[in-house]
Motif scaffolding. Sequence first.
Motif, mmCIF file in Angstrom:
data_model
loop_
_atom_site.group_PDB
_atom_site.id
_atom_site.type_symbol
_atom_site.label_atom_id
_atom_site.label_comp_id
_atom_site.label_asym_id
_atom_site.label_seq_id
_atom_site.Cartn_x
_atom_site.Cartn_y
_atom_site.Cartn_z
ATOM 1 N N GLU A 76 0.862 -1.185 0.000
ATOM 2 C CA GLU A 76 0.000 0.000 0.000
ATOM 3 C C GLU A 76 0.899 1.234 0.000
ATOM 4 O OE1 GLU A 76 -1.626 3.542 1.419
ATOM 5 O OE2 GLU A 76 -0.368 2.334 2.747
ATOM 6 N N HIS A 77 0.578 2.199 -0.854
ATOM 7 C CA HIS A 77 1.355 3.440 -0.907
ATOM 8 C C HIS A 77 0.417 4.578 -1.300
ATOM 9 C CE1 HIS A 77 4.905 5.910 -1.084
ATOM 10 N NE2 HIS A 77 4.643 6.270 -2.334
ATOM 11 N N ASN A 78 0.360 5.594 -0.444
ATOM 12 C CA ASN A 78 -0.487 6.766 -0.690
ATOM 13 C C ASN A 78 -1.935 6.369 -0.966
ATOM 14 O OD1 ASN A 78 1.704 8.483 -0.326
ATOM 15 N ND2 ASN A 78 2.207 8.533 -2.501
ATOM 16 N N GLY A 79 -2.420 5.371 -0.230
ATOM 17 C CA GLY A 79 -3.821 5.013 -0.285
ATOM 18 C C GLY A 79 -4.218 4.040 -1.375
ATOM 19 N N ARG A 80 -3.265 3.634 -2.211
ATOM 20 C CA ARG A 80 -3.575 2.645 -3.244
ATOM 21 C C ARG A 80 -2.718 1.404 -3.013
ATOM 22 N NH1 ARG A 80 -4.350 4.638 -9.201
ATOM 23 N NH2 ARG A 80 -6.137 3.226 -9.050
ATOM 24 N N HIS A 81 -3.155 0.302 -3.591
ATOM 25 C CA HIS A 81 -2.452 -0.966 -3.421
ATOM 26 C C HIS A 81 -1.789 -1.363 -4.740
ATOM 27 C CE1 HIS A 81 -3.851 -2.075 0.653
ATOM 28 N NE2 HIS A 81 -4.832 -1.245 0.348
ATOM 29 N N TYR A 82 -0.502 -1.649 -4.656
ATOM 30 C CA TYR A 82 0.287 -1.976 -5.843
ATOM 31 C C TYR A 82 0.757 -3.425 -5.775
ATOM 32 C CZ TYR A 82 0.247 3.038 -6.562
ATOM 33 O OH TYR A 82 -0.166 4.324 -6.755
ATOM 34 N N LEU A 83 0.744 -4.069 -6.918
ATOM 35 C CA LEU A 83 1.173 -5.456 -7.034
ATOM 36 C C LEU A 83 2.212 -5.520 -8.153
ATOM 37 C CD1 LEU A 83 0.326 -8.437 -6.047
ATOM 38 C CD2 LEU A 83 -0.895 -8.544 -8.227
ATOM 39 N N ILE A 84 3.391 -6.034 -7.838
ATOM 40 C CA ILE A 84 4.433 -6.266 -8.845
ATOM 41 C C ILE A 84 4.647 -7.767 -8.940
ATOM 42 C CG2 ILE A 84 6.848 -5.868 -9.485
ATOM 43 C CD1 ILE A 84 6.733 -3.198 -8.092
ATOM 44 N N PHE A 85 4.752 -8.267 -10.165
ATOM 45 C CA PHE A 85 4.914 -9.706 -10.364
ATOM 46 C C PHE A 85 5.712 -9.955 -11.629
ATOM 47 C CE2 PHE A 85 0.989 -8.238 -12.284
ATOM 48 C CZ PHE A 85 0.951 -8.845 -13.537
ATOM 49 N N ALA A 86 6.231 -11.168 -11.744
ATOM 50 C CA ALA A 86 7.034 -11.550 -12.904
ATOM 51 C C ALA A 86 6.134 -12.143 -13.982
ATOM 52 C CB ALA A 86 8.094 -12.570 -12.499
ATOM 53 N N SER A 87 6.539 -11.944 -15.245
ATOM 54 C CA SER A 87 5.766 -12.503 -16.347
ATOM 55 C C SER A 87 6.680 -13.069 -17.432
ATOM 56 C CB SER A 87 4.853 -11.429 -16.963
ATOM 57 O OG SER A 87 5.595 -10.534 -17.768
ATOM 58 N N ASN A 88 6.209 -14.128 -18.058
ATOM 59 C CA ASN A 88 6.748 -14.692 -19.302
ATOM 60 C C ASN A 88 8.141 -15.320 -19.200
ATOM 61 O OD1 ASN A 88 4.394 -14.021 -20.612
ATOM 62 N ND2 ASN A 88 5.252 -12.308 -21.762
ATOM 63 N N ASP A 89 8.792 -15.250 -18.009
ATOM 64 C CA ASP A 89 10.104 -15.896 -17.846
ATOM 65 C C ASP A 89 11.041 -15.536 -19.003
ATOM 66 O OD1 ASP A 89 12.054 -17.483 -16.641
ATOM 67 O OD2 ASP A 89 11.368 -19.317 -17.604
ATOM 68 N N ILE A 90 11.221 -14.231 -19.228
ATOM 69 C CA ILE A 90 12.026 -13.811 -20.373
ATOM 70 C C ILE A 90 13.475 -14.267 -20.212
ATOM 71 C CG2 ILE A 90 10.493 -11.863 -20.812
ATOM 72 C CD1 ILE A 90 12.693 -10.000 -19.805
ATOM 73 N N GLN A 91 14.076 -14.634 -21.330
ATOM 74 C CA GLN A 91 15.420 -15.203 -21.339
ATOM 75 C C GLN A 91 16.468 -14.246 -21.909
ATOM 76 O OE1 GLN A 91 15.970 -18.642 -20.102
ATOM 77 N NE2 GLN A 91 14.016 -17.883 -19.275
ATOM 78 N N LYS A 92 16.009 -13.168 -22.524
ATOM 79 C CA LYS A 92 16.967 -12.198 -23.071
ATOM 80 C C LYS A 92 16.227 -10.881 -23.325
ATOM 81 C CE LYS A 92 16.446 -13.673 -27.914
ATOM 82 N NZ LYS A 92 15.399 -14.694 -27.689
ATOM 83 N N ASP A 93 16.998 -9.810 -23.511
ATOM 84 C CA ASP A 93 16.418 -8.522 -23.838
ATOM 85 C C ASP A 93 15.652 -8.611 -25.152
ATOM 86 O OD1 ASP A 93 17.509 -7.409 -21.585
ATOM 87 O OD2 ASP A 93 19.195 -6.456 -22.617
ATOM 88 N N GLY A 94 14.569 -7.849 -25.226
ATOM 89 C CA GLY A 94 13.773 -7.829 -26.439
ATOM 90 C C GLY A 94 12.562 -8.730 -26.392
ATOM 91 N N GLU A 95 12.528 -9.660 -25.438
ATOM 92 C CA GLU A 95 11.340 -10.490 -25.268
ATOM 93 C C GLU A 95 10.295 -9.729 -24.446
ATOM 94 O OE1 GLU A 95 12.332 -14.276 -23.623
ATOM 95 O OE2 GLU A 95 13.552 -14.867 -25.340
ATOM 96 N N ALA A 96 9.030 -10.005 -24.707
ATOM 97 C CA ALA A 96 7.951 -9.338 -23.988
ATOM 98 C C ALA A 96 7.811 -9.911 -22.583
ATOM 99 C CB ALA A 96 6.634 -9.509 -24.742
ATOM 100 N N GLY A 97 7.699 -9.018 -21.607
ATOM 101 C CA GLY A 97 7.515 -9.448 -20.227
ATOM 102 C C GLY A 97 8.590 -8.894 -19.318
ATOM 103 N N GLY A 98 8.702 -9.490 -18.131
ATOM 104 C CA GLY A 98 9.653 -9.025 -17.126
ATOM 105 C C GLY A 98 8.951 -8.818 -15.809
ATOM 106 N N LEU A 99 9.106 -7.635 -15.241
ATOM 107 C CA LEU A 99 8.375 -7.276 -14.024
ATOM 108 C C LEU A 99 7.223 -6.356 -14.388
ATOM 109 C CD1 LEU A 99 11.113 -6.658 -11.292
ATOM 110 C CD2 LEU A 99 9.581 -8.628 -11.548
ATOM 111 N N GLU A 100 6.020 -6.743 -13.962
ATOM 112 C CA GLU A 100 4.803 -5.985 -14.248
ATOM 113 C C GLU A 100 4.315 -5.307 -12.968
ATOM 114 O OE1 GLU A 100 4.059 -6.091 -17.338
ATOM 115 O OE2 GLU A 100 4.853 -8.027 -18.067
ATOM 116 N N ILE A 101 3.572 -4.203 -13.133
ATOM 117 C CA ILE A 101 2.963 -3.551 -11.982
ATOM 118 C C ILE A 101 1.494 -3.306 -12.255
ATOM 119 C CG2 ILE A 101 3.705 -1.248 -12.757
ATOM 120 C CD1 ILE A 101 3.999 -0.551 -9.707
ATOM 121 N N ALA A 102 0.676 -3.573 -11.228
ATOM 122 C CA ALA A 102 -0.773 -3.381 -11.301
ATOM 123 C C ALA A 102 -1.224 -2.645 -10.050
ATOM 124 C CB ALA A 102 -1.479 -4.731 -11.433
ATOM 125 N N VAL A 103 -2.425 -2.091 -10.087
ATOM 126 C CA VAL A 103 -2.905 -1.259 -8.990
ATOM 127 C C VAL A 103 -4.357 -1.605 -8.662
ATOM 128 C CG1 VAL A 103 -3.677 0.630 -10.487
ATOM 129 C CG2 VAL A 103 -2.977 1.124 -8.123
#
Length: 293
Positions: A76-103
Amino acid sequence: MTNPIVPGWYADPEARTYQGRHYIYATRSFTEYTRQMNLDVFSSADLIHWQTHESIITMGDFPWIWRAVWAPTQMEHNGRHYLIFASNDIQKDGEAGGLEIAVADSPEGPYRGYLHQPLISRFIHGAQPIDAHLFKDDDGAVYLYYGGWGHCNVARMNEEMTGFVPLPDGQVIRSVTPPGYVEGPCMIKKDGLYYLMWSMGGWTNGTYRVAYGVSDNPLGPFGNKGTILERQEPVAEGPGHHGYLHLPERDEWLIVYHRRTIGDPEPGHRMLCIDRMDFADGGIQPVVMTDGW
């Protein structure tokens, strides 16, 4: 309280407390990780009876995610809730995904897309962008620790939680990799000291375990002060990728982690557990795994 705390296969727990209720955010644990296409959270007022909140991410807001989400962190930060998670198990730069953030407006979600793109989508200092952990210092500064493939990075979030502000040395994302680090960082501040914990070994087997280091600065450096959670006959093996809860009324610290039944050959068979974690003389004592306490 009994371990595991809930039935089923779950891993990579992150634990938070809001208004007297405890929340554990977790990966749906499948050996075939392409089935891990959302996250669940469990909530409880007493650490005994848990309510399940399923599929907390609005996945339609992340159209580029096609094969896995896992390893959540939440704050929780400044009254909102943030979720960060990993996606797509990227293996190199240029692939879609990485660390995502949602609110979201509440701890259990639903969490909506926040940036319409990943928060971190490339390898920096050798760290695969996975295994995020958010930590808020006493001055309100929010730090993001993350990284797989044996490298741990830290960055300071901006107030809007949309990106990062430079650290005192001018770096935006800084390497803080301690000796033996594999993945799964977790930060606790207690009595003015910063305890960085992390997982070592391999998550698919009984070698997974937790070590820690201590510094007087959230940016380290962190040495390796030893292993505090590891295979324990006859209870369990492969404990790791953890979070924690602090019960201030008792000044009690709990480690929230996943573990495996000894000898189970199925990598996805990971279970959520909670045990006591004790501090002494500027260090963390070895954790004793239990089937209930």
